[in-house]
Design a protein around this motif. Sequence first.
Motif, PDB file in Angstrom:
ATOM      1  N   ARG A  54     -27.250  26.204 -15.889  1.00  0.00           N
ATOM      2  CA  ARG A  54     -28.748  27.796 -15.825  1.00  0.00           C
ATOM      3  C   ARG A  54     -29.765  26.361 -15.538  1.00  0.00           C
ATOM      4  N   SER A  55     -29.245  25.164 -15.933  1.00  0.00           N
ATOM      5  CA  SER A  55     -30.302  24.360 -15.404  1.00  0.00           C
ATOM      6  C   SER A  55     -30.122  23.885 -13.608  1.00  0.00           C
ATOM      7  N   ASP A  56     -29.074  23.702 -13.684  1.00  0.00           N
ATOM      8  CA  ASP A  56     -28.802  22.164 -12.486  1.00  0.00           C
ATOM      9  C   ASP A  56     -28.987  21.380 -12.877  1.00  0.00           C
ATOM     10  N   THR A  57     -28.947  21.147 -13.719  1.00  0.00           N
ATOM     11  CA  THR A  57     -29.169  19.637 -14.174  1.00  0.00           C
ATOM     12  C   THR A  57     -28.003  18.711 -14.993  1.00  0.00           C
ATOM     13  N   LEU A  58     -28.022  17.731 -14.876  1.00  0.00           N
ATOM     14  CA  LEU A  58     -27.379  16.287 -15.748  1.00  0.00           C
ATOM     15  C   LEU A  58     -27.256  17.012 -17.365  1.00  0.00           C
ATOM     16  N   GLY A  59     -26.424  16.814 -18.107  1.00  0.00           N
ATOM     17  CA  GLY A  59     -26.062  16.235 -19.301  1.00  0.00           C
ATOM     18  C   GLY A  59     -26.920  14.980 -19.587  1.00  0.00           C
ATOM     19  N   SER A  60     -27.097  15.054 -21.053  1.00  0.00           N
ATOM     20  CA  SER A  60     -28.476  13.334 -21.527  1.00  0.00           C
ATOM     21  C   SER A  60     -26.610  12.702 -21.302  1.00  0.00           C
TER      22      SER A  60
ATOM     23  N   ILE B 215     -20.494   3.375 -13.690  1.00  0.00           N
ATOM     24  CA  ILE B 215     -19.524   3.712 -13.838  1.00  0.00           C
ATOM     25  C   ILE B 215     -18.239   3.889 -14.701  1.00  0.00           C
ATOM     26  N   ARG B 216     -18.439   3.695 -15.643  1.00  0.00           N
ATOM     27  CA  ARG B 216     -17.427   3.722 -16.796  1.00  0.00           C
ATOM     28  C   ARG B 216     -17.306   5.262 -17.500  1.00  0.00           C
ATOM     29  N   MET B 217     -19.232   5.476 -17.872  1.00  0.00           N
ATOM     30  CA  MET B 217     -19.681   6.505 -18.594  1.00  0.00           C
ATOM     31  C   MET B 217     -18.979   7.459 -18.249  1.00  0.00           C
ATOM     32  N   PRO B 218     -18.251   8.352 -19.512  1.00  0.00           N
ATOM     33  CA  PRO B 218     -18.217  10.092 -19.175  1.00  0.00           C
ATOM     34  C   PRO B 218     -19.546  10.477 -18.253  1.00  0.00           C
TER      35      PRO B 218
END
Length: 186
Positions: A178-184, A168-171
């Motif tokens: 375009r991909s409707d996904t979260l970044g890495s 939960i502390r991760m940015p």
Amino acid sequence: MLRLVLVPVFLVLIVRADFVAALVVLVVASLTDLLDGFLARRLGQITRLGQLLDPAADRLYIFAALIGLAAQGLVPWWIVAIIVARDAFLLILGVVLANHGFGPLPVHQLGKVATFALFTGLPVIMLGPAFPAIEAVTAPVGWAITLWGAFLYWWAGVIYAIETVRVIRMPRVARDPRSDTLGSGG
């Protein structure tokens, strides 16, 4: 689903002190669990529902064994409280994760070992009343495994808490429309 249906049967058998029949139900449930897991992996049919129901069934069997054995006076209620409190703690962590937009954490290997220890220790404790001639051996062995399992259960819970705080502390990375996904990072 068969494992879930057998949970109340298992509990009733323990409460009625029919430990041999309860152990048979537990063995059948365990064998069907192993077969189900093997087939799901082998055939590539792992589903989200299965991933949710399998640990739920494990917890229900542990709770049923604990409650039944405590009702029979074979284990003290404090061991029931310790194990149930850990699962309540994980439920709270799950709510925290959900409130921050995350799903459940992946199962940690230590949690699997702890569950295995409880799934081994509690039936070994049940062997004594089922077969009184071996109780002098099964009681201390069952208790040693069960107490170790309870310790590992909480140790895994602490690891889950640490991981929850880390996650939960991760940015958060913005969604890519375009991909409707979260970044890495998300």
